[in-house]
Scaffold this motif. Sequence first.
Motif, PDB file in Angstrom:
ATOM      1  N   GLU A   6       4.789   4.100   2.754  1.00 51.87           N
ATOM      2  CA  GLU A   6       5.892   5.027   2.559  1.00 51.87           C
ATOM      3  C   GLU A   6       5.730   6.306   3.373  1.00 51.87           C
ATOM      4  OE1 GLU A   6       8.656   4.670   1.105  1.00 51.87           O
ATOM      5  OE2 GLU A   6       8.375   2.772   0.068  1.00 51.87           O
ATOM      6  N   THR A   7       4.603   6.414   4.075  1.00 47.72           N
ATOM      7  CA  THR A   7       4.317   7.707   4.678  1.00 47.72           C
ATOM      8  C   THR A   7       5.045   7.925   5.993  1.00 47.72           C
ATOM      9  OG1 THR A   7       2.371   6.704   5.653  1.00 47.72           O
ATOM     10  CG2 THR A   7       2.057   7.959   3.630  1.00 47.72           C
ATOM     11  N   ASP A  52       0.846  -1.183   0.000  1.00 42.31           N
ATOM     12  CA  ASP A  52       0.000   0.000   0.000  1.00 42.31           C
ATOM     13  C   ASP A  52       0.892   1.246   0.000  1.00 42.31           C
ATOM     14  OD1 ASP A  52      -1.993   1.757   0.325  1.00 42.31           O
ATOM     15  OD2 ASP A  52      -2.711   0.989   2.244  1.00 42.31           O
ATOM     16  N   ALA A  53       0.379   2.321  -0.581  1.00 43.36           N
ATOM     17  CA  ALA A  53       1.162   3.564  -0.607  1.00 43.36           C
ATOM     18  C   ALA A  53       1.387   4.105   0.800  1.00 43.36           C
ATOM     19  CB  ALA A  53       0.452   4.605  -1.451  1.00 43.36           C
ATOM     20  N   ALA A  54       0.501   3.744   1.722  1.00 35.91           N
ATOM     21  CA  ALA A  54       0.627   4.236   3.094  1.00 35.91           C
ATOM     22  C   ALA A  54       1.901   3.745   3.763  1.00 35.91           C
ATOM     23  CB  ALA A  54      -0.585   3.789   3.915  1.00 35.91           C
ATOM     24  N   ILE A  87      -2.666  -1.277   4.438  1.00 35.73           N
ATOM     25  CA  ILE A  87      -2.926  -0.679   5.749  1.00 35.73           C
ATOM     26  C   ILE A  87      -4.332  -0.108   5.739  1.00 35.73           C
ATOM     27  CG2 ILE A  87      -2.314   1.158   7.339  1.00 35.73           C
ATOM     28  CD1 ILE A  87       0.543   0.772   6.470  1.00 35.73           C
TER      29      ILE A  87
END
Lengths: 307, 385
Positions: free
Chosen positions: A141-142, A137-139, A178
Amino acid sequence: MAAVYKSLSKSGNEKPESSSNGVKKNKQRVLILSSRGVTYRHRHLLNDIASLLPHSRKDAKFDSKSRLGELNELAELYNCNNVLFFEARKGKDLYVWLSKVPNGPTVKFHLQNLHTMEELHFTGNCLKGSRPILSFDAAFETQPHLRVIKELFLHTFGVPQGARKSKPFIDHVMGFTIADGKIWIRNYQISEVEQSKVKVDDEDISEQAATGKSKNTDINLVEIGPRFVLTPLVIQEGSFGGPIIYENREFVSPNQIRADIRRAKAARHNARTEQTVGRLSKKSDLGLRSNGNRRAKDELDKSALFA
Amino acid sequence: MVTKSKLKMALAAEKGIDFSKLKQQKKSKEAAKRKASKEQNGEDESDLDQPGETAEDNEMNLDAIYESDTSESSIELEKKLPRKPKTTTQTLASDVADEVEEEEEDDDDEEIPVSDLEDLEEEEKEDIVPHTRLTINNTSALLAALERISIPTDKSAPFASHQSIVSATETSESIPDVSDDLQRELAFYSQCLEAVRLGRSRLISEGVPFSRPKDYFAEMVKEDAHMEKIKAKLVEEASAKKAAAEARKLRDLKKFGKQVQVSKLQERQKAKREVLDKIKTLKRKRQEHSSDVGTKEADIFDVSVDNEIAKHSQRSGSTRQQSGARAPNAKRQKKNEKYGFGGKKRHAKSGDAVSSGDLSRFNVKRMKSKAARPGKSRRKAAALK
């Protein structure tokens, strides 16, 4: 001296580029083991995961829950640089530890919503030991702690290139998502099907066959299993030790939840008994109970007046 | 930059040691040592660290030599970093407190560790709600750890070396409600599908074999027995669904069938009435024409009436058996009903071979059941007597 020479000559002609430009080769081995007191479902999940990871080494149940540092030595003994450890508590709660062996970090998760491959009757299947595509998920990398977790997933669940028992084709994908502060893990088979609606001429077919038939196939995913959800609790700097560098404050332990439920039930019962006692005492005050205290006789009572 | 002998350099190259990194590590080690010496308690341990470290270095070099002889699958473990040994929980607590102080810029909310509460005056203490759980999110340590273990996944490394794809959008955005299974799973599915599309094209462009050829057979994750079970389950589900549909259909038909029966009876009644009417009119006609001299033979012998009756009997009484006993007329039927119909009446109620052989009404339970146990009060009363 011969050994030294051998190593020198080997290093001279085999991998000069890998040492010069500093690119580490992705070499991972995972030690998979559980603590004592796991249930059969935990054990089946462990087996499912081990069957998906050809670079893993499954070991017998680890005896201690307090001295987890010994796992480091165990991993080094088996020549593993990752550890996936299932810690069962009270025969129902499962905690999963993921660690990079000599220097850490270590992540501790709480595992929930567990469904093993066997109990999920999914039709998907894949080669034993094929390398998965890992979908994050892109999350991830946050935030820094999520990045660390992602890296650990990549090391543990990603089968390294050229692993000993790995198969050469790619036919499954592992998804890490996530949602709701938890990490949801799914495993799908990649099935390529012919695109039916597209009409292709003969020359087109031959052309696409030459280019690797990448155009006239459509991709479907069929779930394989297992399914589970991880809640990250704690990240330690070392491997099974060291200072805590992240802690999830939103996590409520299952013990706490169970205790709260029990307490709520007890409170309900207590309120009811209190009410009953109150009612009885009220009745006896009014003289309505045979064994209660009698009401004081009123002088103007009918029975007293017309006796 | 580094002045070492050729042999040592080669060994280092074999092991993949980065000298700049080593230097950095050494520096950090020294810093840690200085810090430890300040704290008094960690003095002797840090002193002990130093010789142990050099011995370990020698060992590691030897390991590198051995490693070159072993198979490719062996793993190069990282060099173990020295760590401050931590014996008591008190030091852990102080560590935590230190970190919290260090990371003050991270913790935006006003959290006060319990350890700080002791210093405050009584009146101040009352106002503060202590949080026993501290927020620990040591970003710099996390990033350092990440840096240490990370394997390259960017454009520089070939995709086949890691095979990981980070989705373009956050999947949680497409999940409005986590407890909605269908929507959630769909979001997961689409995230994975997107990753597969991308990964497939990249792998194919790198020349890595992707799809399995039809004639490549190998061990699967789920063995044949397991797949057989799944298939059986699917078949069972399908057949159960089919059976349920059939049962529902039958039930509906039964409900509908009653209506059909009623309507059919009404229709029959109507047809009968019509026929009778027709006969009546024919008879009347014949009576009118009976005075005429030139009547046809058919009319004389009531052929048309017979025809009508035959037609009717054919239509309605097809089910009734035609041969043998004819049904008696309506008056007789009524009388039979009223007074009973002939035959012997004696021995009608006496048993015979058939009736004594008939066990349909026999019930084991009833035969075995004793007299019902009376209630508690009645039992007590009986005991008192």
